[in-house]
Motif scaffolding. Structure first.
Motif, PDB file in Angstrom:
ATOM      1  N   GLU A 128    -109.140  62.589  17.609  1.00  0.00           N
ATOM      2  CA  GLU A 128    -108.364  63.744  17.142  1.00  0.00           C
ATOM      3  C   GLU A 128    -109.045  65.057  17.510  1.00  0.00           C
ATOM      4  OE1 GLU A 128    -106.635  65.643  12.951  1.00  0.00           O
ATOM      5  OE2 GLU A 128    -107.346  63.574  13.018  1.00  0.00           O
ATOM      6  N   LYS A 129    -110.349  65.139  17.340  1.00  0.00           N
ATOM      7  CA  LYS A 129    -111.075  66.361  17.657  1.00  0.00           C
ATOM      8  C   LYS A 129    -110.961  66.702  19.139  1.00  0.00           C
ATOM      9  CE  LYS A 129    -115.653  68.494  17.106  1.00  0.00           C
ATOM     10  NZ  LYS A 129    -117.050  68.279  16.642  1.00  0.00           N
ATOM     11  N   THR A 130    -111.024  65.673  19.989  1.00  0.00           N
ATOM     12  CA  THR A 130    -110.923  65.892  21.431  1.00  0.00           C
ATOM     13  C   THR A 130    -109.532  66.345  21.821  1.00  0.00           C
ATOM     14  OG1 THR A 130    -112.623  64.215  21.852  1.00  0.00           O
ATOM     15  CG2 THR A 130    -111.214  64.821  23.696  1.00  0.00           C
ATOM     16  N   LEU A 131    -108.495  65.735  21.240  1.00  0.00           N
ATOM     17  CA  LEU A 131    -107.120  66.089  21.607  1.00  0.00           C
ATOM     18  C   LEU A 131    -106.744  67.477  21.118  1.00  0.00           C
ATOM     19  CD1 LEU A 131    -104.864  64.530  23.160  1.00  0.00           C
ATOM     20  CD2 LEU A 131    -106.875  63.165  22.574  1.00  0.00           C
ATOM     21  N   TYR A 132    -107.264  67.881  19.956  1.00  0.00           N
ATOM     22  CA  TYR A 132    -106.903  69.179  19.390  1.00  0.00           C
ATOM     23  C   TYR A 132    -107.892  70.282  19.774  1.00  0.00           C
ATOM     24  CZ  TYR A 132    -103.052  67.469  16.515  1.00  0.00           C
ATOM     25  OH  TYR A 132    -101.847  66.946  16.104  1.00  0.00           O
ATOM     26  N   HIS A 133    -108.844  69.952  20.616  1.00  0.00           N
ATOM     27  CA  HIS A 133    -109.854  70.935  21.014  1.00  0.00           C
ATOM     28  C   HIS A 133    -109.243  72.002  21.915  1.00  0.00           C
ATOM     29  CE1 HIS A 133    -113.675  72.671  22.123  1.00  0.00           C
ATOM     30  NE2 HIS A 133    -113.496  72.375  23.392  1.00  0.00           N
ATOM     31  N   GLU A 134    -109.580  73.261  21.645  1.00  0.00           N
ATOM     32  CA  GLU A 134    -109.118  74.371  22.464  1.00  0.00           C
ATOM     33  C   GLU A 134    -110.294  75.294  22.760  1.00  0.00           C
ATOM     34  OE1 GLU A 134    -104.929  76.026  21.840  1.00  0.00           O
ATOM     35  OE2 GLU A 134    -105.483  75.398  19.810  1.00  0.00           O
ATOM     36  N   ASN A 157    -114.686  66.275  23.744  1.00  0.00           N
ATOM     37  CA  ASN A 157    -114.480  67.724  23.754  1.00  0.00           C
ATOM     38  C   ASN A 157    -115.772  68.446  24.085  1.00  0.00           C
ATOM     39  OD1 ASN A 157    -115.049  66.706  20.881  1.00  0.00           O
ATOM     40  ND2 ASN A 157    -115.584  68.881  20.739  1.00  0.00           N
ATOM     41  N   GLY A 158    -115.644  69.498  24.864  1.00  0.00           N
ATOM     42  CA  GLY A 158    -116.820  70.271  25.229  1.00  0.00           C
ATOM     43  C   GLY A 158    -117.129  71.359  24.217  1.00  0.00           C
ATOM     44  N   ASP A 159    -118.255  72.040  24.423  1.00  0.00           N
ATOM     45  CA  ASP A 159    -118.610  73.171  23.568  1.00  0.00           C
ATOM     46  C   ASP A 159    -117.979  74.457  24.094  1.00  0.00           C
ATOM     47  OD1 ASP A 159    -120.154  71.595  21.850  1.00  0.00           O
ATOM     48  OD2 ASP A 159    -121.892  71.736  23.174  1.00  0.00           O
ATOM     49  N   ARG A 160    -118.286  74.786  25.320  1.00  0.00           N
ATOM     50  CA  ARG A 160    -117.717  75.987  25.940  1.00  0.00           C
ATOM     51  C   ARG A 160    -116.682  75.626  27.004  1.00  0.00           C
ATOM     52  NH1 ARG A 160    -120.735  80.611  24.849  1.00  0.00           N
ATOM     53  NH2 ARG A 160    -122.686  80.238  23.744  1.00  0.00           N
ATOM     54  N   THR A 161    -116.505  74.341  27.263  1.00  0.00           N
ATOM     55  CA  THR A 161    -115.509  73.867  28.209  1.00  0.00           C
ATOM     56  C   THR A 161    -114.507  72.977  27.480  1.00  0.00           C
ATOM     57  OG1 THR A 161    -116.858  71.952  28.812  1.00  0.00           O
ATOM     58  CG2 THR A 161    -117.129  73.952  30.133  1.00  0.00           C
ATOM     59  N   LEU A 162    -113.393  72.697  28.135  1.00  0.00           N
ATOM     60  CA  LEU A 162    -112.359  71.889  27.504  1.00  0.00           C
ATOM     61  C   LEU A 162    -112.852  70.472  27.238  1.00  0.00           C
ATOM     62  CD1 LEU A 162    -109.462  72.314  26.567  1.00  0.00           C
ATOM     63  CD2 LEU A 162    -108.679  71.436  28.778  1.00  0.00           C
ATOM     64  N   PHE A 163    -113.505  69.863  28.244  1.00  0.00           N
ATOM     65  CA  PHE A 163    -114.015  68.506  28.112  1.00  0.00           C
ATOM     66  C   PHE A 163    -115.459  68.422  28.584  1.00  0.00           C
ATOM     67  CE2 PHE A 163    -109.414  67.495  29.073  1.00  0.00           C
ATOM     68  CZ  PHE A 163    -109.087  67.161  27.765  1.00  0.00           C
ATOM     69  N   THR A 164    -116.127  67.359  28.142  1.00  0.00           N
ATOM     70  CA  THR A 164    -117.431  66.989  28.672  1.00  0.00           C
ATOM     71  C   THR A 164    -117.316  65.573  29.215  1.00  0.00           C
ATOM     72  OG1 THR A 164    -118.672  68.369  27.119  1.00  0.00           O
ATOM     73  CG2 THR A 164    -119.855  66.524  28.126  1.00  0.00           C
ATOM     74  N   PHE A 165    -117.699  65.393  30.465  1.00  0.00           N
ATOM     75  CA  PHE A 165    -117.626  64.065  31.064  1.00  0.00           C
ATOM     76  C   PHE A 165    -118.802  63.231  30.561  1.00  0.00           C
ATOM     77  CE2 PHE A 165    -118.598  61.094  34.573  1.00  0.00           C
ATOM     78  CZ  PHE A 165    -117.387  60.408  34.602  1.00  0.00           C
ATOM     79  N   LYS A 166    -118.528  62.037  30.022  1.00  0.00           N
ATOM     80  CA  LYS A 166    -119.549  61.207  29.409  1.00  0.00           C
ATOM     81  C   LYS A 166    -119.952  60.008  30.260  1.00  0.00           C
ATOM     82  CE  LYS A 166    -120.870  61.953  25.842  1.00  0.00           C
ATOM     83  NZ  LYS A 166    -120.387  61.671  24.492  1.00  0.00           N
TER      84      LYS A 166
END
Length: 355
Positions: free
Chosen positions: A131-137, A186-195
């Motif tokens: 949920e946090k990843t999908l709603y991250h902006e 979800n990233g901190d300053r970016t939309l996503f973080t690749f894991k």
């Protein structure tokens, strides 16, 4: 019928004919065009579907529903929405890690059968809070979208895997290859973080590859351009060319494969007194060790994510192809040899800097 009436009828037809085929055109202002669909495990039902709908200001609207099937959840979203939901612009399908472990065949089949979803869309797995990843902006940036994270023209590197919906469908139905799905949070300053990368066996997630291990997967798939590798302290190179040659063999003990990987690299950073021969040696030993460890890890997952079965397929009978994953792949002996050629230098780092 008089000549005057015929002329009037002809004129009317000329005015009406251009409208044929446009009678069912829908106003784009009365449609929602989701770019991302998230599919997770529901709180009260089997599936939870979340749609991300970007607008011209750079902000994102979120719509979600739960149901026993994905199509029903989408239908429920349509029912409560003030605009029509059109999935034709869907670019990214994000799956919950828990669902990936249970099996994704139903999800992939839904995406392929849906008339309004492009099979060129990307697939990814959330490693972390779904949920946090999908709603991250992040701050509104109209020129940046979720799709850009996987675009080879916008920030993609060979440490990231890419999987399209049609490739996932092919992997589900292949006797000689398994699929790999990019993992993100979800990233901190970016939309996503690749894991890293989710390793699949048929339709279930059975393990993961790190970002460094994903490089080998992309080399086998012919995707290697612009990858940067840290060889040692103060030394890094970028892959410009890659050549792979497979030597396959089949004995009484089963299949064996020796792969020669020749990399043409450019030195990005290096101490000025460091010889090219030393850099080539360090890189050759480091990557040979890393790649062979990755190969063993993948084999322990019993997943042919590198597509070794495709290499042997021309020599296999129909029965052997059907038995590849269950019988022959676990018997595979595999070795990788790395060769390195330095093409030129971009920047030489002073050995005293940072010491």
């Amino acid at each position: 019928m008089s000549v005057r009436m015929l002329k009037a009828l002809a004129a009317a037809l000329i005015l009406v004919l251009p409208l044929v085929g446009c009678w069912d055109t829908k106003d784009i202002n009365k449609q929602y065009l989701p770019a991302v669909m998230g599919i997770g495990k529901g709180r009260t039902d089997k599936y939870r579907v979340i749609l991300q709908i970007p607008n011209a200001s750079g902000k994102t609207q979120f719509l979600e529903k739960e149901a026993k099937s994905i199509s029903k959840a989408v239908d429920l979203i349509r029912t409560d929405s003030e605009k029509n939901i059109n999935l034709v612009h869907l670019r990214l399908l994000i799956l919950d890690k828990e669902l990936a472990r249970q099996g994704i065949s139903n999800i992939v089949n839904f995406a392929v059968r849906a008339n309004d979803i492009s099979i060129k869309g990307m697939v990814a797995v959330v490693d972390g809070d779904f949920e946090k990843t999908l709603y991250h902006e992040i701050s509104p940036t109209p020129e940046v979208s979720s799709y850009d994270f996987f675009s080879e023209e916008a920030g993609w590197t060979p440490n990231q895997s890419i999987l399209r919906i049609w490739e996932a469908y092919r992997g589900l139905n292949s006797y000689s290859e398994d699929m790999a799905i990019p993992m993100l949070s979800n990233g901190d300053r970016t939309l996503f973080t690749f894991k890293g990368t989710a390793v699949m066996r048929e339709d279930r997630m059975v393990g993961t590859l790190s970002k460094d291990e994903t490089l080998l997967y992309n080399l086998f798939k012919g995707k290697y351009s612009r990858g940067t590798i840290e060889v040692a302290q103060n030394t890094s190179v970028m892959i410009e060319k890659a050549k792979i040659k497979h030597h396959r063999h089949w004995s009484d003990n089963g299949p064996s494969l020796v792969t020669d990987i020749t990399l043409g690299v450019v030195i990005m950073e290096s101490p000025r007194d460091k010889k090219h021969a030393q850099i080539e040696k360090e890189m050759r030993e480091q990557l040979s060790r890393q790649f062979n460890q990755t190969v063993k890890k993948i084999r322990d997952y019993h997943s042919d994510v590198l597509g070794i079965g495709m290499i042997f397929r021309p020599r296999l009978s129909e029965r052997s192809i059907n038995e590849w994953k269950s019988k022959w792949f676990p018997m595979l002996e595999q070795k990788i040899n790395v060769h390195v050629n330095i093409l030129n230098e971009i920047y030489l780092k002073d050995p005293d800097v940072g010491s």
